[in-house]
Design a protein around this motif. Structure first.
Motif, PDB file in Angstrom:
ATOM      1  N   LEU A   1       0.627  -1.220  -0.126  1.00 19.66           N
ATOM      2  CA  LEU A   1       0.063  -0.012   0.008  1.00 19.66           C
ATOM      3  C   LEU A   1       0.746   1.304   0.045  1.00 19.66           C
ATOM      4  O   LEU A   1       0.572   2.248  -0.488  1.00 19.66           O
ATOM      5  CB  LEU A   1      -0.966  -0.051   1.211  1.00 19.66           C
ATOM      6  N   ASN A   2       1.935   1.071   0.729  1.00 16.88           N
ATOM      7  CA  ASN A   2       2.893   2.393   0.846  1.00 16.88           C
ATOM      8  C   ASN A   2       4.370   2.054   1.361  1.00 16.88           C
ATOM      9  O   ASN A   2       4.656   1.958   2.264  1.00 16.88           O
ATOM     10  CB  ASN A   2       2.276   3.642   1.939  1.00 16.88           C
ATOM     11  N   PRO A   3       5.278   1.944   0.190  1.00 21.30           N
ATOM     12  CA  PRO A   3       6.488   1.373   0.229  1.00 21.30           C
ATOM     13  C   PRO A   3       7.303   2.219   1.168  1.00 21.30           C
ATOM     14  O   PRO A   3       8.328   1.938   1.518  1.00 21.30           O
ATOM     15  CB  PRO A   3       7.023   0.958  -1.278  1.00 21.30           C
ATOM     16  N   LEU A   4       6.973   3.467   1.407  1.00 19.75           N
ATOM     17  CA  LEU A   4       7.874   4.376   2.094  1.00 19.75           C
ATOM     18  C   LEU A   4       7.669   4.326   3.296  1.00 19.75           C
ATOM     19  O   LEU A   4       8.621   5.013   4.144  1.00 19.75           O
ATOM     20  CB  LEU A   4       7.337   5.955   1.369  1.00 19.75           C
ATOM     21  N   LEU A   5       6.552   3.694   4.209  1.00 18.79           N
ATOM     22  CA  LEU A   5       6.439   3.501   5.329  1.00 18.79           C
ATOM     23  C   LEU A   5       7.507   2.692   6.157  1.00 18.79           C
ATOM     24  O   LEU A   5       7.700   1.727   5.447  1.00 18.79           O
ATOM     25  CB  LEU A   5       4.915   2.792   5.747  1.00 18.79           C
ATOM     26  N   ASP A   6       7.862   3.132   7.137  1.00 20.52           N
ATOM     27  CA  ASP A   6       8.910   2.428   7.825  1.00 20.52           C
ATOM     28  C   ASP A   6       8.137   1.164   8.835  1.00 20.52           C
ATOM     29  O   ASP A   6       7.978   1.351  10.121  1.00 20.52           O
ATOM     30  CB  ASP A   6       9.738   3.385   8.877  1.00 20.52           C
ATOM     31  N   VAL A   7       7.920   0.198   8.333  1.00 23.36           N
ATOM     32  CA  VAL A   7       6.826  -0.822   8.881  1.00 23.36           C
ATOM     33  C   VAL A   7       8.207  -2.255   9.138  1.00 23.36           C
ATOM     34  O   VAL A   7       8.804  -2.317   8.337  1.00 23.36           O
ATOM     35  CB  VAL A   7       5.810  -1.506   8.196  1.00 23.36           C
ATOM     36  N   GLN A   8       8.229  -2.423  10.343  1.00 24.85           N
ATOM     37  CA  GLN A   8       9.099  -3.558  10.511  1.00 24.85           C
ATOM     38  C   GLN A   8       8.272  -4.740  11.545  1.00 24.85           C
ATOM     39  O   GLN A   8       7.189  -4.541  12.230  1.00 24.85           O
ATOM     40  CB  GLN A   8      10.192  -2.847  11.635  1.00 24.85           C
ATOM     41  N   LEU A   9       8.751  -5.820  11.829  1.00 19.66           N
ATOM     42  CA  LEU A   9       8.242  -6.853  12.520  1.00 19.66           C
ATOM     43  C   LEU A   9       9.404  -6.972  13.693  1.00 19.66           C
ATOM     44  O   LEU A   9      10.465  -6.969  13.532  1.00 19.66           O
ATOM     45  CB  LEU A   9       8.334  -8.182  11.507  1.00 19.66           C
ATOM     46  N   LYS A  10       8.439  -7.340  15.008  1.00 17.67           N
ATOM     47  CA  LYS A  10       9.023  -7.688  16.086  1.00 17.67           C
ATOM     48  C   LYS A  10       8.672  -9.114  16.396  1.00 17.67           C
ATOM     49  O   LYS A  10       7.731  -9.092  16.809  1.00 17.67           O
ATOM     50  CB  LYS A  10       8.839  -6.669  17.335  1.00 17.67           C
ATOM     51  N   TRP A  11       9.450  -9.854  16.054  1.00 16.41           N
ATOM     52  CA  TRP A  11       8.920 -11.580  16.386  1.00 16.41           C
ATOM     53  C   TRP A  11       8.697 -11.650  17.834  1.00 16.41           C
ATOM     54  O   TRP A  11       9.239 -11.130  18.666  1.00 16.41           O
ATOM     55  CB  TRP A  11      10.069 -12.555  15.848  1.00 16.41           C
ATOM     56  N   PRO A  12       7.556 -12.346  17.909  1.00 19.97           N
ATOM     57  CA  PRO A  12       7.208 -13.369  17.078  1.00 19.97           C
ATOM     58  C   PRO A  12       5.810 -12.748  16.436  1.00 19.97           C
ATOM     59  O   PRO A  12       5.261 -13.114  15.453  1.00 19.97           O
ATOM     60  CB  PRO A  12       6.673 -14.663  17.725  1.00 19.97           C
ATOM     61  N   ASN A  13       5.190 -11.747  17.199  1.00 15.26           N
ATOM     62  CA  ASN A  13       3.778 -11.453  16.742  1.00 15.26           C
ATOM     63  C   ASN A  13       3.457  -9.729  16.937  1.00 15.26           C
ATOM     64  O   ASN A  13       2.175  -9.699  16.826  1.00 15.26           O
ATOM     65  CB  ASN A  13       2.720 -12.225  17.718  1.00 15.26           C
ATOM     66  N   ASP A  14       4.325  -8.956  16.628  1.00 14.50           N
ATOM     67  CA  ASP A  14       4.193  -7.464  16.432  1.00 14.50           C
ATOM     68  C   ASP A  14       4.465  -6.835  15.295  1.00 14.50           C
ATOM     69  O   ASP A  14       5.474  -7.189  14.690  1.00 14.50           O
ATOM     70  CB  ASP A  14       4.893  -6.931  17.475  1.00 14.50           C
TER      71      ASP A  14
END
Length: 132
Positions: free
Chosen positions: A90-103
């Motif tokens: 939807l928006n490749p410029l957003l700084d979205v990250q994963l914090k394992w295991p579920n966030d």
């Protein structure tokens, strides 16, 4: 209730938790894919039974589907990656990250948590509820 493709959608004002609603609903249906969304949760929960504070105005939903998946923990990773990928699409410029295991994090702050639970039939899962 309405259908979106092959998914049965139940949009509700208030629930204890969207996962609770999926777990109740799937006790009586076979083969249906369900989505439960709610404007308010009164008793949301996180991993290991932790309380989940559900502030009004946020999005609460769960997906329920039949699955013979043997590793519920891996389903959490798959769900996290799916949400991350959707946001990136939807928006490749957003700084979205994963914090394992579920966030899923946005700019270092929690955007959502994911809770997967199984509805057992006999000694194997029949339905999985993926709460976001």
């Amino acid at each position: 209730m309405e259908y979106i493709g092959e998914w049965m959608l139940h949009d509700m004002d208030e629930v204890t938790s969207t996962n609770d609603e999926v777990l109740k609903l799937t006790q009586n249906i076979i083969g249906e894919k369900v989505i439960i969304s709610a404007r308010n949760q009164t008793n949301g929960r996180g991993r290991r039974g932790r309380d989940w504070i559900s502030l009004e105005g946020n999005l609460f939903f769960s997906l329920g589907f039949e699955c013979d998946f043997k590793d519920l923990g891996a389903m959490v990773f798959i769900s996290s990656l799916g949400i991350w990928r959707t946001i990136q699409d939807l928006n490749p410029l957003l700084d979205v990250q994963l914090k394992w295991p579920n966030d899923v994090l946005y700019e270092g702050r929690k955007l959502c948590g994911i809770l997967c639970e199984a509805v057992n039939v006999g000694n194997r899962p029949k339905y999985i509820a993926v709460g976001v």
